[in-house]
Scaffold this active site. Structure first.
Site, PDB file in Angstrom:
ATOM      1  CG  HIS A  29       0.259 -13.950  11.387  1.00  0.00           C
ATOM      2  ND1 HIS A  29       0.411 -15.281  11.097  1.00  0.00           N
ATOM      3  CD2 HIS A  29       1.175 -13.292  10.643  1.00  0.00           C
ATOM      4  CE1 HIS A  29       1.387 -15.427  10.209  1.00  0.00           C
ATOM      5  NE2 HIS A  29       1.865 -14.245   9.912  1.00  0.00           N
ATOM      6  CG  ASP A  33       1.074 -13.699  17.702  1.00  0.00           C
ATOM      7  OD1 ASP A  33       2.296 -13.466  17.813  1.00  0.00           O
ATOM      8  OD2 ASP A  33       0.495 -13.757  16.600  1.00  0.00           O
ATOM      9  CD  GLN A  93       5.428  -8.480  13.555  1.00  0.00           C
ATOM     10  OE1 GLN A  93       6.292  -7.607  13.670  1.00  0.00           O
ATOM     11  NE2 GLN A  93       5.452  -9.351  12.574  1.00  0.00           N
ATOM     12  CE  LYS A 140       7.158 -12.791  12.531  1.00  0.00           C
ATOM     13  NZ  LYS A 140       7.097 -12.501  11.097  1.00  0.00           N
ATOM     14  CB  CYS A 173       0.150 -14.067   7.159  1.00  0.00           C
ATOM     15  SG  CYS A 173       1.400 -14.806   6.137  1.00  0.00           S
TER      16      CYS A 173
HETATM   17  C1  LIG Z   1       1.667 -11.243  14.605  1.00  0.00           C
HETATM   18  C2  LIG Z   1       2.307 -12.479  14.069  1.00  0.00           C
HETATM   19  N1  LIG Z   1       1.962 -13.664  14.576  1.00  0.00           N
HETATM   20  C3  LIG Z   1       2.516 -14.807  14.151  1.00  0.00           C
HETATM   21  C4  LIG Z   1       3.461 -14.826  13.156  1.00  0.00           C
HETATM   22  C5  LIG Z   1       4.021 -16.142  12.700  1.00  0.00           C
HETATM   23  O1  LIG Z   1       5.310 -16.247  13.096  1.00  0.00           O
HETATM   24  P1  LIG Z   1       6.273 -17.386  12.537  1.00  0.00           P
HETATM   25  O2  LIG Z   1       6.118 -17.367  11.047  1.00  0.00           O
HETATM   26  O3  LIG Z   1       7.615 -16.964  12.980  1.00  0.00           O
HETATM   27  O4  LIG Z   1       5.839 -18.671  13.127  1.00  0.00           O
HETATM   28  C6  LIG Z   1       3.857 -13.623  12.601  1.00  0.00           C
HETATM   29  C7  LIG Z   1       4.883 -13.585  11.542  1.00  0.00           C
HETATM   30  O5  LIG Z   1       4.678 -13.586  10.372  1.00  0.00           O
HETATM   31  C8  LIG Z   1       3.273 -12.425  13.058  1.00  0.00           C
HETATM   32  O6  LIG Z   1       3.617 -11.256  12.535  1.00  0.00           O
END
Ligand SMILES: Cc1ncc(COP(=O)(O)O)c(C=O)c1O
Lengths: 147, 417
Positions: free
Chosen positions: B134, B211, B214, B237, B375
Site C-alpha cells: 500500500h 503492515d 488488512q 478496518k 492506493c
Molecule cells: C494494506 C494496507 N496498509 C495500510 C493501509 C493504510 O491504513 P490507514 O489508512 O488506516 O492508515 C491500508 C488501508 O487503506 C491498507 O489496506
C-alpha cells in the site's frame, strides 16, 4: 435503472465503443496530456489551430465510458470553432454537468452529459478531455491533472 | 448419555443473520434496495457494541487521561489503559508498554520511519519492501531515503500476486536495515507467507515491520510467533472508529527509539535546559490521545474475539471460494490476484468496461465496491491495468450479496453489450 439509462445513454456507449477522432495528429500546432489519478485515466489531445480556428482536433487515451465519450464528442463539438468559441463552450458544458445555472445556449449532442450531475464523483471523468484541450490551447506543455 | 458433538460446517459456525443485526448501517437502503456493502478493505462497518462504547465514554466518563486526580479522569485513564491491554493480548505482545496508540497504519509506518529509521538508518543502507505494498508502506520509506540517503529495494511478485521468495531473499544483504511487508495485500488479497519471509530476515539480524492493516479483521495475530519488530493495525478496518490504530514495538526497542513527537504526556520533566522523557508507551504518545477511539478499538476486538477469529476465517474463506466461483461464471471477468493463500478480497477486471463505470452502475443497484488503484499504483502497473474493481468481504457479508454482485455485473455487461 432509469437514472442509469440517463447517464449511460446509447450515444455515450456508442462513442465509447467507437470514439471519433481517436488518433494522433502528426503536424498539429499544439497538444497536451491529461491524467485523472483517481481512475488512472490518461488522455492526449492534439489540436491544429490555423488563424484562431480549430481546423482539426483529436485525442488518444484510455478511460471510462464517460471520459472517452466526452473526449469523442468534444472533438466533434469544437472542430471548426474558433479558440474563443471553444473556451465558451467548455464553460457552458461545465455548468451543464455541475448543475450550475446556465443560459439558453444549445449544447447540441453534449446535452446527453446532463446525467453526470447526479454523480459528482464522475464530473472529473466528463471534464478531463476539456481540461486537456484548454491546456493544449494554452500551449504551455504542462500535463493537467484532475486532482 | 454421551452427546456426539455435531460437526460444524464452515458456514454454520457464524450466525450471520444475527450478526448483521449488530451493525445498524447494514439495514440501510440504497437506491431503494438493501445496501450491499462490499468495500470492507477500505473501511469496515461498526457494530452497536463499538458505537455504545464510544458514546458511553463521552456520556459517562469523558475526561483527559493520565492527568487529573479527579474520578472522571481516573475512569477515563482506566478505560484507555484497559483498551491498551486488550490490544496487547489480541496481538500476543509480551508487554503492554509495547502497544502505542496512533492514528492507524499510515501513522504507524511513518512513526517507525522517523524513529527507528532516522536513528538507525544512514546513507547507503537499504530498506526492503514488496511490490504489493500500500502507498502507506512505500512513501514513508521514500521520504526516509531522501532524508538519510538510504536505498529502497522492492521484492517482486509473480503473476498470481505472490512474493517471489528467492528474489526477496537475494535482496537481504549486509546493508539491509529493515524489511517492511504487508501481512495481507489490500489490492490482491494475498496472505504473505510470513513464517518464511520473516525468519529469512531475522536470521540475518534484520528488523521486520509488518503492515497488518488488512490482516487484523480477518485473522488471528501473534507478534511473538511472527517474530516481527513492529506490527501495525488500523482501527477502522477492524470494526472500530476512524482515527485510531496501534503499533506493536518489540520490547528491546522501547528504550532505544527516540521520541516521535514532542509535547505533553510524553515527558517526565521539562526545563528549558533539559527535558527528560517518560518511559514507553507514554514517550511515544505526545498530546491528548484519541481516548474514545482507543476505547472503541478495545470494544471492536472484544466483539470479533467473541465471534472467534477461527470461525470468522472459516466463514470468510467459504465466502471467498463461493465468490471466486460465481465471478468465474462470467467469462468477461479476469481476476487480479490469485495467490496461493488469499483473504476475502476479489479484485478483478470486467473486460470491455472501465472499473469506474462498473462502480457507478453497481452503486445504482445499492452495491458498494471499490474501483480504482486501491492506493497501490505499483500493483496496478505490475498487472498492466489502470484500476480494478474490488469486492472485499467481511464476516457479515452473505452468499446472497455475492449473488447480487454477480447479477449487478450481468446488468453492466448487458448495458455495454
Ligand atoms: C494494506 C494496507 N496498509 C495500510 C493501509 C493504510 O491504513 P490507514 O489508512 O488506516 O492508515 C491500508 C488501508 O487503506 C491498507 O489496506
Amino acid at each position: 435503472m432509469s437514472e442509469l439509462q440517463d447517464l449511460y445513454q446509447q450515444m455515450i456507449l456508442d462513442h465509447y465503443r467507437s470514439p471519433r477522432n481517436c488518433r494522433q495528429i502528426d503536424e498539429c500546432s499544439c497538444s497536451a496530456n491529461g491524467h485523472n489519478p483517481l481512475c488512472g485515466d490518461r488522455i492526449a489531445v492534439y489540436v491544429d489551430v490555423v488563424d484562431g480556428v480549430i481546423r482539426d482536433v483529436s485525442f488518444e487515451g484510455s478511460g471510462c465510458a464517460i471520459s472517452t465519450a466526452s473526449a469523442s464528442l468534444m472533438t466533434e463539438a469544437v472542430k471548426g470553432k474558433t479558440v474563443e468559441q471553444a473556451h465558451a463552450l467548455f464553460k457552458v458544458f461545465h455548468n451543464l454537468i455541475t448543475g450550475e445555472a446556465r443560459g439558453d445556449e444549445d449544447l447540441g449532442k453534449l446535452e446527453i452529459f446532463a446525467g453526470v450531475r447526479q454523480y459528482p464523483t464522475r464530473v472529473k471523468c466528463a471534464t478531463l478531455a476539456w481540461h486537456t484541450l484548454e491546456a493544449a490551447l494554452k500551449e504551455d506543455g504542462s500535463e493537467v491533472s484532475t486532482e | 448419555m454421551s452427546v456426539m458433538p455435531t460437526p460444524r460446517t464452515p458456514t454454520a459456525a457464524l450466525d450471520v443473520d444475527r450478526i448483521r443485526t449488530d451493525f445498524p448501517i447494514l439495514s440501510r437502503e440504497m437506491s431503494g434496495r438493501p445496501l450491499v456493502y462490499l468495500d470492507n478493505a477500505a473501511t469496515a462497518q461498526k457494530p452497536q457494541a463499538v458505537l455504545d462504547a464510544v458514546a458511553g465514554y463521552y456520556r459517562g466518563h469523558n475526561a483527559n487521561v493520565h492527568r487529573g486526580v479527579h474520578t472522571l479522569s481516573m475512569e477515563a485513564t482506566d478505560a484507555y489503559e484497559a483498551a491498551r491491554r486488550k490490544i496487547q493480548s489480541h496481538l500476543g505482545a509480551e508487554r503492554v508498554e509495547s502497544i502505542v496508540f496512533l492514528r492507524g497504519t499510515t501513522e504507524a509506518v511513518n512513526f517507525v520511519a522517523q524513529t527507528y529509521g532516522r536513528s538507525r538508518i544512514t546513507a547507503g543502507d537499504e530498506i526492503v519492501i514488496s511490490a504489493m505494498e500500500h502507498h502507506s508502506n512505500i512513501v514513508p520509506w521514500q521520504l526516509l531515503c531522501e532524508q538519510v540517503g538510504a536505498v529502497l529495494k522492492v521484492a517482486p511478485i509473480d503473476d498470481n500476486g505472490d512474493i517471489i521468495v528467492e528474489q526477496y531473499e537475494k535482496l537481504l544483504g549486509e546493508r539491509t536495515r529493515l524489511v517492511a511487508l504487508a501481512h495481507i495485500s489490500n489490492a490482491l488479497g494475498t496472505i504473505n507467507p510470513l513464517d518464511t519471509l520473516v525468519p529469512l530476515a531475522r536470521r540475518r539480524g534484520i528488523p521486520v515491520l509488518i503492515d497488518g492493516a488488512q490482516a487484523a479483521p480477518h485473522t488471528a495475530i501473534d507478534v511473538r510467533a511472527l517474530d516481527c519488530d513492529f506490527y501495525t493495525i488500523s482501527g477502522h478496518k477492524v470494526f472500530a472508529p476512524t482515527g485510531i490504530g496501534a503499533l506493536y514495538i518489540r520490547p528491546e526497542w522501547l528504550d532505544k527509539l527516540p521520541p516521535y513527537q514532542g509535547g505533553g504526556e510524553m515527558i517526565r520533566s521539562v526545563t528549558f535546559e533539559k527535558t527528560e522523557y517518560a518511559p514507553a508507551p507514554a514517550r511515544f504518545e505526545a498530546g491528548t490521545p484519541n481516548i474514545a477511539g482507543a476505547i472503541g478499538l478495545g470494544a471492536a476486538l472484544d466483539y470479533i474475539n467473541a465471534l472467534g477469529l477461527d470461525a470468522i476465517e472459516r466463514y470468510e474463506h467459504d465466502l471467498l471460494d463461493y465468490g471466486t466461483a460465481q465471478l468465474a461464471t462470467l467469462p468477461q471477468v479476469r481476476m487480479i490476484g490469485t495467490a496461493r493463500r488469499k483473504a476475502s478480497v476479489l479484485s478483478f477486471e470486467l473486460q470491455g468496461v472501465h472499473p469506474h463505470d462498473v462502480g457507478t452502475i453497481l452503486d445504482q443497484q445499492g452495491i458498494a465496491i471499490r474501483t480504482g488503484h486501491h492506493c497501490a499504483q505499483p500493483v496496478m502497473d505490475r498487472f498492466g491495468v489502470p484500476a480494478t474493481c474490488r469486492a472485499s468481504l467481511a464476516f457479515y457479508n452473505t452468499r446472497a450479496e455475492i449473488d447480487a454482485l454477480v447479477a449487478g455485473l450481468r446488468k453492466v455487461l448487458e448495458l455495454f453489450a
